[in-house]
Design a protein around this motif. Structure first.
Motif, PDB file in Angstrom:
ATOM      1  N   TRP A  19       0.820  -1.214   0.000  1.00 15.26           N
ATOM      2  CA  TRP A  19       0.000   0.000   0.000  1.00 15.26           C
ATOM      3  C   TRP A  19       0.849   1.257   0.000  1.00 15.26           C
ATOM      4  O   TRP A  19       1.858   1.346   0.682  1.00 15.26           O
ATOM      5  N   GLY A  20       0.408   2.233  -0.782  1.00 11.20           N
ATOM      6  CA  GLY A  20       1.088   3.521  -0.828  1.00 11.20           C
ATOM      7  C   GLY A  20       0.065   4.623  -0.902  1.00 11.20           C
ATOM      8  O   GLY A  20      -1.125   4.354  -1.064  1.00 11.20           O
ATOM      9  N   PRO A  21       0.513   5.903  -0.805  1.00  8.58           N
ATOM     10  CA  PRO A  21      -0.412   7.036  -0.820  1.00  8.58           C
ATOM     11  C   PRO A  21      -1.269   7.082  -2.088  1.00  8.58           C
ATOM     12  O   PRO A  21      -2.440   7.473  -2.042  1.00  8.58           O
ATOM     13  N   HIS A  22      -0.670   6.677  -3.239  1.00  6.19           N
ATOM     14  CA  HIS A  22      -1.415   6.738  -4.497  1.00  6.19           C
ATOM     15  C   HIS A  22      -2.622   5.812  -4.472  1.00  6.19           C
ATOM     16  O   HIS A  22      -3.668   6.116  -5.027  1.00  6.19           O
ATOM     17  N   MET A  23      -2.483   4.655  -3.794  1.00 10.89           N
ATOM     18  CA  MET A  23      -3.617   3.718  -3.719  1.00 10.89           C
ATOM     19  C   MET A  23      -4.697   4.257  -2.787  1.00 10.89           C
ATOM     20  O   MET A  23      -5.891   4.143  -3.057  1.00 10.89           O
ATOM     21  N   LEU A  24      -4.240   4.853  -1.672  1.00  8.18           N
ATOM     22  CA  LEU A  24      -5.188   5.436  -0.717  1.00  8.18           C
ATOM     23  C   LEU A  24      -5.987   6.567  -1.378  1.00  8.18           C
ATOM     24  O   LEU A  24      -7.215   6.627  -1.276  1.00  8.18           O
ATOM     25  N   ASP A 101      -4.190  12.802 -16.611  1.00  6.03           N
ATOM     26  CA  ASP A 101      -4.797  12.549 -17.923  1.00  6.03           C
ATOM     27  C   ASP A 101      -3.935  13.050 -19.066  1.00  6.03           C
ATOM     28  O   ASP A 101      -4.026  12.560 -20.196  1.00  6.03           O
ATOM     29  N   THR A 102      -3.096  14.074 -18.771  1.00  7.49           N
ATOM     30  CA  THR A 102      -2.236  14.597 -19.828  1.00  7.49           C
ATOM     31  C   THR A 102      -1.010  13.719 -20.018  1.00  7.49           C
ATOM     32  O   THR A 102      -0.202  13.964 -20.908  1.00  7.49           O
ATOM     33  N   GLY A 103      -0.848  12.712 -19.147  1.00 10.43           N
ATOM     34  CA  GLY A 103       0.307  11.829 -19.237  1.00 10.43           C
ATOM     35  C   GLY A 103       1.442  12.254 -18.329  1.00 10.43           C
ATOM     36  O   GLY A 103       2.488  11.613 -18.283  1.00 10.43           O
ATOM     37  N   ALA A 104       1.214  13.343 -17.557  1.00 10.24           N
ATOM     38  CA  ALA A 104       2.268  13.852 -16.676  1.00 10.24           C
ATOM     39  C   ALA A 104       2.119  13.289 -15.265  1.00 10.24           C
ATOM     40  O   ALA A 104       1.036  12.875 -14.870  1.00 10.24           O
ATOM     41  N   GLY A 105       3.196  13.276 -14.525  1.00 12.43           N
ATOM     42  CA  GLY A 105       3.133  12.952 -13.099  1.00 12.43           C
ATOM     43  C   GLY A 105       3.108  11.469 -12.760  1.00 12.43           C
ATOM     44  O   GLY A 105       2.650  11.089 -11.693  1.00 12.43           O
ATOM     45  N   PHE A 106       3.598  10.612 -13.669  1.00 12.85           N
ATOM     46  CA  PHE A 106       3.592   9.175 -13.381  1.00 12.85           C
ATOM     47  C   PHE A 106       4.936   8.663 -12.866  1.00 12.85           C
ATOM     48  O   PHE A 106       5.066   7.494 -12.524  1.00 12.85           O
ATOM     49  N   GLU A 107       5.958   9.542 -12.812  1.00 12.88           N
ATOM     50  CA  GLU A 107       7.227   9.119 -12.220  1.00 12.88           C
ATOM     51  C   GLU A 107       6.949   8.801 -10.750  1.00 12.88           C
ATOM     52  O   GLU A 107       6.163   9.493 -10.103  1.00 12.88           O
ATOM     53  N   LEU A 108       7.611   7.753 -10.218  1.00 14.73           N
ATOM     54  CA  LEU A 108       7.281   7.247  -8.878  1.00 14.73           C
ATOM     55  C   LEU A 108       7.245   8.346  -7.823  1.00 14.73           C
ATOM     56  O   LEU A 108       6.294   8.458  -7.050  1.00 14.73           O
ATOM     57  N   LYS A 109       8.315   9.158  -7.802  1.00 19.98           N
ATOM     58  CA  LYS A 109       8.417  10.151  -6.747  1.00 19.98           C
ATOM     59  C   LYS A 109       7.361  11.245  -6.902  1.00 19.98           C
ATOM     60  O   LYS A 109       6.695  11.633  -5.940  1.00 19.98           O
ATOM     61  N   ARG A 110       7.208  11.755  -8.123  1.00 19.77           N
ATOM     62  CA  ARG A 110       6.236  12.823  -8.353  1.00 19.77           C
ATOM     63  C   ARG A 110       4.814  12.339  -8.119  1.00 19.77           C
ATOM     64  O   ARG A 110       3.955  13.070  -7.621  1.00 19.77           O
ATOM     65  N   ASN A 111       4.561  11.081  -8.486  1.00 22.91           N
ATOM     66  CA  ASN A 111       3.230  10.526  -8.299  1.00 22.91           C
ATOM     67  C   ASN A 111       2.881  10.442  -6.823  1.00 22.91           C
ATOM     68  O   ASN A 111       1.774  10.790  -6.401  1.00 22.91           O
TER      69      ASN A 111
END
Lengths: 136, 127
Positions: A19-24, A101-111
């Protein structure tokens, strides 16, 4: 699907991930959306209908959430803080979704940072909202 | 297969038979709802009183009644789309159809009450 044969193996799903913040934040987006669209919309329409109904019906609406002196009672605080917290969380998470949705922000840290930022925003915005109302 | 061109035979046959319509509408209403909800939050914070006469007079203004009506339309359309996805994710048998029909009744019924209430106040007598 209902037509799936129960004996067949299924592929691993969310239970195999740490579990991580993105899942929460992801499940919170759905949960807060569900709360806002049911409790939130009924509250808004109840308020509008009570106001349109006249002084008596508005007093009935208001008395559910406030003491006689106009201060919020327990129901008022729980519903009020709950619905604003849900709103600000859904709002921040929704903006994050538009960015994703624009494809930005999927790098692990930024996400992860983005997910944590929505949680921080919703708590701070809720606290600021009620402190401002309380100070007036 | 028919005698049409390859493109003609597959056109409109996406998984939902409607391409990105649902997804796009959800994004459009997300944007409009964002601005309208920020307006509502700011309006609540700007109110000095929440008694009947004060709020009734507030909602009588066209500058309040119109954005409030737009807010109901935008937010209700948005949650109608969102709850549809939730139902489709968790309901797989015939109850899915029942739930989706009830969702439409809920959204349109509640929305009608909201719009009627806003118009009644806006077009009604002042206090």
């Amino acid at each position: 699907m209902a037509s799936r044969t129960p004996a067949r193996p299924i592929s691993p799903h969310i239970q195999v991930y740490k579990w991580g913040p993105h899942m929460l934040v992801s499940i919170l987006h759905r949960a807060t959306g569900g709360v806002l669209s049911t409790v939130g919309s009924v509250l808004l329409v109840w308020f509008l209908a009570a106001l349109a109904g006249g002084e008596g019906s508005y007093a009935t609406f208001r008395d559910v959430f406030t003491h006689d002196d106009g201060r919020l009672n327990v129901i008022g605080y729980v519903v009020g803080i709950g619905i604003t917290l849900a709103l600000f969380q859904h709002m921040a998470s929704g903006v994050r979704h538009l960015v994703l949705d624009t494809g930005a922000g999927f790098e692990l840290k930024r996400n992860k940072t983005g997910a944590l930022a929505t949680l921080l925003f919703s708590v701070v915005a809720t606290a600021a909202f009620w402190l401002y109302l309380g100070m007036k | 297969m028919g005698t049409g061109t390859s493109l003609g035979r597959v056109r409109g046959l996406g998984s939902a038979k409607e391409g990105t319509h649902h997804w796009w509408r959800q994004r459009i209403t997300a944007g409009s709802s964002l601005f309208l909800m920020l307006w509502l939050v700011a309006s609540i914070l700007n109110r000095s009183s929440f008694d009947y006469v004060s709020l009734h007079g507030w909602l009588q203004s066209a500058w309040v009644a119109i954005p409030m009506a737009l807010l109901v339309l935008s937010v209700f359309y948005h949650f109608r789309l969102g709850l549809q996805v939730v139902i489709e994710d968790y309901q797989h048998d015939e109850t899915r159809i029942v739930a989706l029909v009830l969702l439409n009744f809920f959204t349109v019924g509640l929305g009608a009450v909201a719009i009627f209430a806003i118009l009644k106040i806006a077009f009604g007598a002042s206090h």
